[in-house]
Design a protein around this motif. Structure first.
Motif, PDB file in Angstrom:
ATOM      1  N   ILE A 387       0.834  -1.206   0.000  1.00 28.37           N
ATOM      2  CA  ILE A 387       0.000   0.000   0.000  1.00 28.37           C
ATOM      3  C   ILE A 387       0.866   1.253   0.000  1.00 28.37           C
ATOM      4  N   THR A 388       1.932   1.246   0.789  1.00 27.11           N
ATOM      5  CA  THR A 388       2.820   2.406   0.874  1.00 27.11           C
ATOM      6  C   THR A 388       3.479   2.697  -0.473  1.00 27.11           C
ATOM      7  N   ILE A 389       3.942   1.660  -1.138  1.00 27.18           N
ATOM      8  CA  ILE A 389       4.568   1.844  -2.457  1.00 27.18           C
ATOM      9  C   ILE A 389       3.568   2.423  -3.451  1.00 27.18           C
ATOM     10  N   VAL A 390       2.329   1.900  -3.403  1.00 30.99           N
ATOM     11  CA  VAL A 390       1.310   2.347  -4.355  1.00 30.99           C
ATOM     12  C   VAL A 390       0.980   3.826  -4.157  1.00 30.99           C
ATOM     13  N   VAL A 391       0.756   4.245  -2.894  1.00 29.80           N
ATOM     14  CA  VAL A 391       0.319   5.626  -2.656  1.00 29.80           C
ATOM     15  C   VAL A 391       1.478   6.615  -2.722  1.00 29.80           C
ATOM     16  N   SER A 392       2.705   6.134  -2.598  1.00 27.58           N
ATOM     17  CA  SER A 392       3.849   7.046  -2.601  1.00 27.58           C
ATOM     18  C   SER A 392       4.451   7.242  -3.979  1.00 27.58           C
ATOM     19  N   PHE A 393       4.202   6.301  -4.886  1.00 29.13           N
ATOM     20  CA  PHE A 393       4.919   6.322  -6.156  1.00 29.13           C
ATOM     21  C   PHE A 393       4.537   7.516  -7.018  1.00 29.13           C
ATOM     22  N   LEU A 394       3.244   7.811  -7.135  1.00 23.71           N
ATOM     23  CA  LEU A 394       2.813   8.884  -8.039  1.00 23.71           C
ATOM     24  C   LEU A 394       3.339  10.254  -7.619  1.00 23.71           C
ATOM     25  N   PRO A 395       3.206  10.667  -6.337  1.00 24.78           N
ATOM     26  CA  PRO A 395       3.801  11.952  -5.950  1.00 24.78           C
ATOM     27  C   PRO A 395       5.319  11.976  -6.119  1.00 24.78           C
ATOM     28  N   ALA A 396       5.963  10.834  -5.819  1.00 23.67           N
ATOM     29  CA  ALA A 396       7.425  10.784  -5.970  1.00 23.67           C
ATOM     30  C   ALA A 396       7.825  10.901  -7.435  1.00 23.67           C
TER      31      ALA A 396
END
Length: 408
Positions: A387-396
């Motif tokens: 979940i963390t990878i999914v929600v963090s990837f787009l802003p990063a």
């Protein structure tokens, strides 16, 4: 600590100077922590209920049960019994005839599950702890035959063990009739026994009555036919090895079931409920983690100047991406770590002190059973990582595309 982690930690700690972003990050952290704690506790309760069911099975179901592959009954032979008894690890073989029947007592009637067992049933001592009143002995002096009655049947018929004048009558349809007239007593075979004891395991077994095997043979007009053979193993026996040997001895005409396989439907239902609980709690954690997405999105806008400087110094987009992913990881893993520790602590306290009771006087245990399994902790951790990878990837990834001041 590498460069991206150091910068991410600095951004995270500096959130206290920027109230709005820090509040969103704090909400995400708390939400993930609460969701993680709930997942650990709920999955541990399901594990505890599954373990409790297995303990209940031990007080009623045999270690191994042999039933016909087709049909309801099979003919038992002396050679079959001898082959089973010769199998290493077999202690007792109980012959069983089981079917629905009608029970009556003092003008009251109820449909029951009648289970006729031979003399080895008492020697198994399996149901000693379930006895409420009377005795487990089914054969008394002078040929007296007794019934061991479940608490549900006893309450429905108002059976009194102290009244030795009212018999416990059993009725079963005659097999030589093409049609049955339920208003005609001649359409049924009837035998009488005396109430000898009552037992309680749990509500699933509240319609069962045990009687001697000879009673069911007479009532149902059977000779060598049996519904099942129930096997109790020695203390040092390997269940899987004995089961494999019995399958080899008996062949394809019989099904050899261990205790879990005898209760496969119930255990499967528990596992399905556990799966749905895992999916539901994962979605709750996902909703909480969406706040990480908003927090990082605003942070990337606020740090456009910093990222432009890093690019001017030769930083690659991958470094910028790792920085903001690391910020999301810090928020998520901090909340998850707190949630895991809290959840494990709650499970330990519940198991040691039973703070949360079942709230029912008829419950088999006073408090909710819990059993922490590290596999569930691992599943929870994997869910949070994904979940963390999914929600963090787009802003990063968006931050990695920012090349200059004010440019997206």
């Amino acid at each position: 600590m590498n460069l991206s982690a150091r910068i991410a930690l600095r951004y995270f700690l500096s959130h206290r100077k920027r109230s709005f972003i820090s509040i969103i990050a704090l909400i995400a952290m708390v939400g993930i922590g609460v969701g993680t704690m709930a997942m650990v506790v709920v999955l541990s309760v399901f594990n505890g209920m599954e373990a409790l069911n297995r303990e209940i099975f031990k007080s009623f179901d045999p270690d191994i049960r042999i039933v016909p592959a087709e049909g309801r009954r099979f003919t038992v032979t002396d050679s079959m019994l001898a082959a089973i008894n010769r199998t290493e690890g077999v202690q007792f073989v109980t012959q069983v005839i089981e079917d629905n029947a009608l029970a009556s007592y003092d003008d009251q009637q109820i449909l029951i599950r009648l289970k006729g067992v031979d003399s080895t049933f008492r020697d198994r001592h399996q149901m000693d702890t379930t006895l409420l009143e009377g005795s487990l002995n089914l054969n008394g002096p002078n040929g007296t035959r007794f019934a061991l009655i479940s608490e549900g049947v006893r309450n429905a018929l108002a059976v009194s063990l102290r009244d030795t004048f009212i018999p416990f009558a059993l009725w079963y349809p005659k097999t030589d009739r093409k049609t049955i007239n339920f208003n005609n007593a001649d359409a049924f075979n009837q035998v009488t026994v005396m109430p000898g004891g009552t037992f309680f395991v749990e509500s699933r077994y509240d319609d069962i009555v045990f009687v001697p095997l000879s009673v069911t043979q007479s009532l149902m007009g059977l000779d060598r036919e049996r519904s099942a053979l129930e096997i109790q193993l020695t203390a040092d026996a390997s269940e899987s090895r004995v089961q494999k040997q019995l399958r080899s001895v008996l062949g394809k005409d019989f099904v050899v079931l261990n205790r879990d396989e005898q209760n496969a439907d119930l255990l499967r239902a528990v596992k399905v409920e556990k799966l749905f609980a895992t999916v539901t709690l994962s979605l709750i954690i996902l909703v909480a983690a969406i706040n990480i997405f908003f927090s990082l999105s605003m942070l990337t806008l606020e740090k456009k100047g910093d990222t432009a400087i890093l690019f001017a110094m030769g930083a690659k987009p991958a470094l910028i991406r790792r920085i903001f992913v690391s910020v999301g990881n810090i928020v998520a893993f901090a909340g998850a770590g707190i949630g895991l520790i809290t959840g494990i602590l709650i499970c330990w306290v519940q198991k040691e002190y039973g703070l949360v009771s079942m709230g029912m006087k008829t419950a088999l245990v006073d408090a909710y059973p819990v059993e922490l399994q590290w596999g569930d902790v691992l599943i929870t951790a994997v869910v949070i990582i994904i979940i963390t990878i999914v929600v963090s990837f787009l802003p990063a990834a968006r931050a990695a595309r920012q090349k200059t001041f004010g440019q997206g």
